[in-house]
Write a protein that holds these residues in place. Structure first.
Motif, mmCIF file in Angstrom:
data_model
loop_
_atom_site.group_PDB
_atom_site.id
_atom_site.type_symbol
_atom_site.label_atom_id
_atom_site.label_comp_id
_atom_site.label_asym_id
_atom_site.label_seq_id
_atom_site.Cartn_x
_atom_site.Cartn_y
_atom_site.Cartn_z
ATOM 1 N N ALA A 197 -36.894 -0.224 -38.776
ATOM 2 C CA ALA A 197 -38.102 0.350 -38.180
ATOM 3 C C ALA A 197 -38.311 -0.105 -36.743
ATOM 4 N N GLY A 198 -37.684 -1.202 -36.363
ATOM 5 C CA GLY A 198 -37.826 -1.676 -34.989
ATOM 6 C C GLY A 198 -37.627 -3.171 -34.920
ATOM 7 N N GLY A 199 -37.575 -3.668 -33.687
ATOM 8 C CA GLY A 199 -37.384 -5.105 -33.517
ATOM 9 C C GLY A 199 -36.745 -5.400 -32.178
ATOM 10 N N GLY A 200 -36.217 -6.604 -32.057
ATOM 11 C CA GLY A 200 -35.594 -6.978 -30.797
ATOM 12 C C GLY A 200 -34.493 -7.999 -30.996
ATOM 13 N N PHE A 201 -33.624 -8.062 -29.979
ATOM 14 C CA PHE A 201 -32.513 -9.019 -29.996
ATOM 15 C C PHE A 201 -32.569 -9.897 -28.752
ATOM 16 N N SER A 202 -32.184 -11.168 -28.903
ATOM 17 C CA SER A 202 -32.055 -12.036 -27.738
ATOM 18 C C SER A 202 -30.671 -11.860 -27.116
ATOM 19 N N ARG A 203 -29.713 -11.474 -27.918
ATOM 20 C CA ARG A 203 -28.358 -11.157 -27.451
ATOM 21 C C ARG A 203 -27.705 -10.346 -28.550
ATOM 22 N N MET A 204 -26.939 -9.345 -28.166
ATOM 23 C CA MET A 204 -26.316 -8.534 -29.212
ATOM 24 C C MET A 204 -25.109 -7.792 -28.660
#
Lengths: 177, 180
Positions: A57-64
């Motif tokens: 549904a959503g979110g975030g990454f610090s590094r990917m």
């Protein structure tokens, strides 16, 4: 419609499908520092889920990082992955689709594709590998539909020369019906 | 370099071709009467129901995405369904945007186009034929992202499509929410 010749002989049955009952619905929040795929697999395994459809549904990454497909030049396969695109965070997860199933050793495995936007506003998308997508401060939210009576199991597919998920009816559940 | 390779190279370097769909265009989204009180808008439709069986499927290479999903539903006697998740790849992608006369199709050449997200429904059209309407996003080998409606007959599966569909069981009575 253009079709391509696969390296192996085409399997006769072009559509494989099994019915399952709903095995329950779950909402999952992965926390900062978790790896997306490994975190999903661990949390769902702990919740007693072996196979499921996952909607990110959503979110975030610090590094990917992610991979995209390209034609395979050596003829062993029709398409293969190119070099990974590595993105430094914050990277926003816009939406994604995934499946949890079992690999050839019976261990949980997640197959995940997602759409992302980087810290400069460029939209990206591709196949997300395990172990390289670190959740950032936003966390990540997944809605999960678990399967009862059926599973996704990885088998080597001779036609495409790839290990891929195959829908599998579970005999135990059949007997119980 | 063969002619085919040359064509592919040219297509990859230039922007993807935009043209009117030469394939059968999908039907309009809804066929409900326009609301009298709000000319030009579709009357709100509320359909009560519940979710039923789930179907897990794998669609093999060179099968069209849209018709493949319709065939999976037909095999299980499912006439209404929603996509719960889908992951896979396409030989090439054909995505429509806009509507009606101005509908435009964008083609993205693979092989190895990744299907990133896909949502949509399976339900009967005005003739009673069960059809899949599927929209989503894909990425090409250069990691460009495209979106639109998957055009019938234009999206052959490359390696695999994994899909979970869930049956929708509407109640028989259907009435507009605004009571008109």
């Amino acid at each position: 419609m253009r079709t391509v010749k696969q390296p192996g002989r085409p399997a006769r049955s072009r559509l494989l499908s099994v019915e399952a009952k709903s095995g329950g619905e779950l909402r999952l929040v992965l926390r900062e520092g978790d790896d997306l795929l490994n975190g999903l697999a661990a949390a769902l395994t702990k919740a007693g889920v072996a196979s499921a459809a996952v909607s990110l549904a959503g979110g975030g990454f610090s590094r990917m990082q992610y991979l995209t497909g390209q034609p395979c030049k050596d003829g062993s396969r029709v398409a293969t992955y190119g070099a990974p695109t590595i993105l430094e965070g914050p990277v926003m997860l816009l939406s994604g689709s995934a499946f949890l199933g079992l690999d050839q050793k019976g261990m949980p495995i997640v197959h995940c594709h997602a759409v992302l936007i980087d810290n400069k506003g460029k939209v990206h998308g591709g196949h997300l590998p395990p172990g390289v997508c670190k959740i950032g401060r936003q966390g990540a939210v997944a809605h999960v539909a678990a399967f009862d009576g059926a599973a996704l199991t990885v088998r080597h597919d001779a036609e495409t020369n790839y290990p891929v998920f195959h829908p599998t009816a579970l005999a135990q559940a059949k007997a119980a019906q | 370099m063969t002619a085919r390779k040359a064509m592919k190279t040219a297509a990859r370097k230039s922007r993807p071709a935009k043209r009117k769909p030469d394939l059968q265009a999908p039907p309009p989204i809804a066929h409900y009467p326009l609301s009298e009180g709000r000319p030009g808008t579709l009357a709100t439709l509320v359909e009560r129901g519940r979710y039923g069986r789930m179907v897990l499927a794998r669609v093999r290479p060179n099968i069209d995405l849209v018709t493949g999903i319709e065939r999976v539903c037909a095999a299980h006697g499912i006439i209404h369904a929603v996509v719960r998740s889908a992951v896979g790849s396409l030989v090439d992608a054909a995505l429509g945007y806009g509507e009606g006369e101005s509908m435009t199709m964008i083609t993205v050449e693979g092989p190895g186009i990744e299907i990133l997200t896909m949502g949509g429904e399976v339900r009967p059209d005005e003739t009673g034929k069960t059809v899949a309407r599927l929209r989503g996003t894909v990425s090409d080998s250069d990691a460009n992202v495209y979106g639109g409606e998957f055009v019938r007959g234009g999206n052959p599966i490359c390696i695999t499509l994994e899909i979970a569909l869930q049956e929708w069981l509407p109640e028989l009575h259907v009435a507009p929410a605004d009571g008109k």
